[in-house]
Design a protein around this motif. Structure first.
Motif, PDB file in Angstrom:
ATOM      1  N   ASN A 191      -5.420  23.306 -10.663  1.00  9.84           N
ATOM      2  CA  ASN A 191      -4.555  24.273  -9.993  1.00  9.84           C
ATOM      3  C   ASN A 191      -4.287  23.941  -8.530  1.00  9.84           C
ATOM      4  OD1 ASN A 191      -4.391  25.846 -12.332  1.00  9.84           O
ATOM      5  ND2 ASN A 191      -6.290  26.910 -11.843  1.00  9.84           N
ATOM      6  N   LYS A 192      -4.961  22.952  -7.993  1.00 10.80           N
ATOM      7  CA  LYS A 192      -4.777  22.592  -6.591  1.00 10.80           C
ATOM      8  C   LYS A 192      -3.681  21.549  -6.461  1.00 10.80           C
ATOM      9  CE  LYS A 192      -9.325  23.774  -4.981  1.00 10.80           C
ATOM     10  NZ  LYS A 192     -10.493  23.379  -4.243  1.00 10.80           N
ATOM     11  N   LYS A 193      -2.836  21.739  -5.473  1.00  8.54           N
ATOM     12  CA  LYS A 193      -1.761  20.786  -5.234  1.00  8.54           C
ATOM     13  C   LYS A 193      -2.223  19.751  -4.219  1.00  8.54           C
ATOM     14  CE  LYS A 193       1.860  23.973  -6.351  1.00  8.54           C
ATOM     15  NZ  LYS A 193       3.218  24.387  -6.151  1.00  8.54           N
ATOM     16  N   SER A 194      -1.687  18.558  -4.364  1.00  5.55           N
ATOM     17  CA  SER A 194      -2.044  17.504  -3.420  1.00  5.55           C
ATOM     18  C   SER A 194      -1.263  17.679  -2.126  1.00  5.55           C
ATOM     19  CB  SER A 194      -1.768  16.132  -4.027  1.00  5.55           C
ATOM     20  OG  SER A 194      -0.390  16.020  -4.337  1.00  5.55           O
ATOM     21  N   LYS A 195      -1.783  17.117  -1.058  1.00 13.13           N
ATOM     22  CA  LYS A 195      -1.130  17.180   0.236  1.00 13.13           C
ATOM     23  C   LYS A 195      -0.057  16.103   0.322  1.00 13.13           C
ATOM     24  CE  LYS A 195      -5.316  18.687   2.593  1.00 13.13           C
ATOM     25  NZ  LYS A 195      -6.308  18.350   3.610  1.00 13.13           N
ATOM     26  N   ILE A 196       1.033  16.429   0.997  1.00  5.55           N
ATOM     27  CA  ILE A 196       2.075  15.445   1.236  1.00  5.55           C
ATOM     28  C   ILE A 196       1.645  14.595   2.430  1.00  5.55           C
ATOM     29  CG2 ILE A 196       4.461  15.117   1.944  1.00  5.55           C
ATOM     30  CD1 ILE A 196       5.114  17.731   0.478  1.00  5.55           C
ATOM     31  N   VAL A 197       1.715  13.282   2.263  1.00  4.22           N
ATOM     32  CA  VAL A 197       1.286  12.364   3.299  1.00  4.22           C
ATOM     33  C   VAL A 197       2.511  11.662   3.864  1.00  4.22           C
ATOM     34  CG1 VAL A 197      -0.086  10.304   3.795  1.00  4.22           C
ATOM     35  CG2 VAL A 197      -0.914  11.995   2.157  1.00  4.22           C
ATOM     36  N   GLU A 198       2.620  11.689   5.188  1.00 11.97           N
ATOM     37  CA  GLU A 198       3.708  10.981   5.836  1.00 11.97           C
ATOM     38  C   GLU A 198       3.135   9.775   6.560  1.00 11.97           C
ATOM     39  OE1 GLU A 198       6.360  13.305   8.240  1.00 11.97           O
ATOM     40  OE2 GLU A 198       6.185  15.024   6.896  1.00 11.97           O
ATOM     41  N   ILE A 199       3.715   8.619   6.315  1.00 12.44           N
ATOM     42  CA  ILE A 199       3.257   7.390   6.953  1.00 12.44           C
ATOM     43  C   ILE A 199       4.000   7.241   8.272  1.00 12.44           C
ATOM     44  CG2 ILE A 199       3.098   4.884   6.752  1.00 12.44           C
ATOM     45  CD1 ILE A 199       2.979   5.292   3.715  1.00 12.44           C
ATOM     46  N   ASP A 200       3.246   7.185   9.358  1.00  8.27           N
ATOM     47  CA  ASP A 200       3.871   7.114  10.670  1.00  8.27           C
ATOM     48  C   ASP A 200       3.534   5.818  11.418  1.00  8.27           C
ATOM     49  OD1 ASP A 200       1.243   7.661  11.161  1.00  8.27           O
ATOM     50  OD2 ASP A 200       1.607   9.303  12.551  1.00  8.27           O
ATOM     51  N   ARG A 201       3.053   4.831  10.691  1.00 10.23           N
ATOM     52  CA  ARG A 201       2.715   3.547  11.297  1.00 10.23           C
ATOM     53  C   ARG A 201       3.297   2.416  10.457  1.00 10.23           C
ATOM     54  NH1 ARG A 201      -2.204   6.510  12.110  1.00 10.23           N
ATOM     55  NH2 ARG A 201      -2.556   6.760  14.321  1.00 10.23           N
ATOM     56  N   LEU A 202       3.561   1.308  11.108  1.00  9.66           N
ATOM     57  CA  LEU A 202       4.028   0.136  10.387  1.00  9.66           C
ATOM     58  C   LEU A 202       2.881  -0.484   9.595  1.00  9.66           C
ATOM     59  CD1 LEU A 202       6.210  -1.613  13.109  1.00  9.66           C
ATOM     60  CD2 LEU A 202       7.003  -0.333  11.126  1.00  9.66           C
ATOM     61  N   VAL A 203       3.204  -1.039   8.471  1.00 11.88           N
ATOM     62  CA  VAL A 203       2.203  -1.667   7.616  1.00 11.88           C
ATOM     63  C   VAL A 203       2.571  -3.132   7.465  1.00 11.88           C
ATOM     64  CG1 VAL A 203       1.197  -1.692   5.314  1.00 11.88           C
ATOM     65  CG2 VAL A 203       1.867   0.476   6.340  1.00 11.88           C
ATOM     66  N   GLU A 204       1.568  -3.995   7.534  1.00 17.84           N
ATOM     67  CA  GLU A 204       1.810  -5.416   7.345  1.00 17.84           C
ATOM     68  C   GLU A 204       0.711  -6.021   6.493  1.00 17.84           C
ATOM     69  OE1 GLU A 204       0.829  -8.097  10.756  1.00 17.84           O
ATOM     70  OE2 GLU A 204       0.547  -6.217  11.847  1.00 17.84           O
ATOM     71  N   ASP A 205       1.084  -6.987   5.685  1.00 13.82           N
ATOM     72  CA  ASP A 205       0.095  -7.740   4.912  1.00 13.82           C
ATOM     73  C   ASP A 205      -0.469  -8.823   5.811  1.00 13.82           C
ATOM     74  OD1 ASP A 205       0.432  -6.324   2.553  1.00 13.82           O
ATOM     75  OD2 ASP A 205       2.044  -7.626   1.864  1.00 13.82           O
ATOM     76  N   VAL A 206      -1.798  -8.913   5.831  1.00 17.77           N
ATOM     77  CA  VAL A 206      -2.447  -9.917   6.673  1.00 17.77           C
ATOM     78  C   VAL A 206      -3.310 -10.789   5.771  1.00 17.77           C
ATOM     79  CG1 VAL A 206      -4.020 -10.286   8.605  1.00 17.77           C
ATOM     80  CG2 VAL A 206      -2.495  -8.313   8.618  1.00 17.77           C
ATOM     81  N   ASP A 207      -3.038 -12.089   5.779  1.00 14.75           N
ATOM     82  CA  ASP A 207      -3.858 -12.989   4.974  1.00 14.75           C
ATOM     83  C   ASP A 207      -4.413 -14.152   5.797  1.00 14.75           C
ATOM     84  OD1 ASP A 207      -1.523 -14.358   5.351  1.00 14.75           O
ATOM     85  OD2 ASP A 207      -1.043 -14.592   3.232  1.00 14.75           O
ATOM     86  N   ASP A 208      -4.169 -14.126   7.101  1.00 15.10           N
ATOM     87  CA  ASP A 208      -4.691 -15.148   7.999  1.00 15.10           C
ATOM     88  C   ASP A 208      -6.065 -14.708   8.514  1.00 15.10           C
ATOM     89  OD1 ASP A 208      -4.713 -17.407   9.802  1.00 15.10           O
ATOM     90  OD2 ASP A 208      -4.235 -15.976  11.395  1.00 15.10           O
ATOM     91  N   ASN A 209      -7.086 -15.539   8.287  1.00 13.79           N
ATOM     92  CA  ASN A 209      -8.459 -15.174   8.670  1.00 13.79           C
ATOM     93  C   ASN A 209      -8.595 -14.840  10.150  1.00 13.79           C
ATOM     94  OD1 ASN A 209      -9.366 -15.490   6.063  1.00 13.79           O
ATOM     95  ND2 ASN A 209     -10.128 -17.561   6.384  1.00 13.79           N
ATOM     96  N   GLU A 210      -7.954 -15.608  10.995  1.00 12.85           N
ATOM     97  CA  GLU A 210      -8.054 -15.362  12.438  1.00 12.85           C
ATOM     98  C   GLU A 210      -7.419 -14.028  12.815  1.00 12.85           C
ATOM     99  OE1 GLU A 210      -9.940 -17.097  14.548  1.00 12.85           O
ATOM    100  OE2 GLU A 210     -10.495 -18.236  12.769  1.00 12.85           O
ATOM    101  N   ARG A 211      -6.315 -13.686  12.186  1.00 11.97           N
ATOM    102  CA  ARG A 211      -5.640 -12.410  12.460  1.00 11.97           C
ATOM    103  C   ARG A 211      -6.518 -11.235  12.003  1.00 11.97           C
ATOM    104  NH1 ARG A 211      -3.411  -8.684  14.930  1.00 11.97           N
ATOM    105  NH2 ARG A 211      -1.630  -7.619  14.050  1.00 11.97           N
ATOM    106  N   ILE A 212      -7.171 -11.386  10.872  1.00 13.47           N
ATOM    107  CA  ILE A 212      -8.070 -10.341  10.363  1.00 13.47           C
ATOM    108  C   ILE A 212      -9.234 -10.139  11.324  1.00 13.47           C
ATOM    109  CG2 ILE A 212      -9.677  -9.740   8.504  1.00 13.47           C
ATOM    110  CD1 ILE A 212      -7.714 -11.227   6.596  1.00 13.47           C
ATOM    111  N   LYS A 213      -9.820 -11.239  11.811  1.00 13.88           N
ATOM    112  CA  LYS A 213     -10.920 -11.139  12.777  1.00 13.88           C
ATOM    113  C   LYS A 213     -10.455 -10.431  14.044  1.00 13.88           C
ATOM    114  CE  LYS A 213     -13.358 -15.245  11.196  1.00 13.88           C
ATOM    115  NZ  LYS A 213     -13.714 -16.648  11.505  1.00 13.88           N
TER     116      LYS A 213
END
Length: 59
Positions: free
Chosen positions: A30-52
């Protein structure tokens, strides 16, 4: 939500536990889920140095 919470095996040994489990499921239904708004940019990171760099402690 952590995966452990919904991958857990549930063992019901008595009628009281069964009723409590059913009540919890019906209550959750009976509980409804909350609506989530994404307010940040998302990027895929696969470079080890960038992750560090992303996770290094800032002083």
């Amino acid at each position: 939500m952590a995966t452990k919470s919904f991958l857990k095996n549930i063992v019901i040994k008595d009628k009281k536990s069964a009723n409590a489990f059913i009540d919890a499921l019906e209550n959750a239904e009976n509980k409804k889920s909350k609506i989530v708004e994404i307010d940040r940019l998302v990027e895929d990171v696969d470079d080890n140095e960038r992750i560090k760099e992303i996770f290094k402690k800032k002083s």
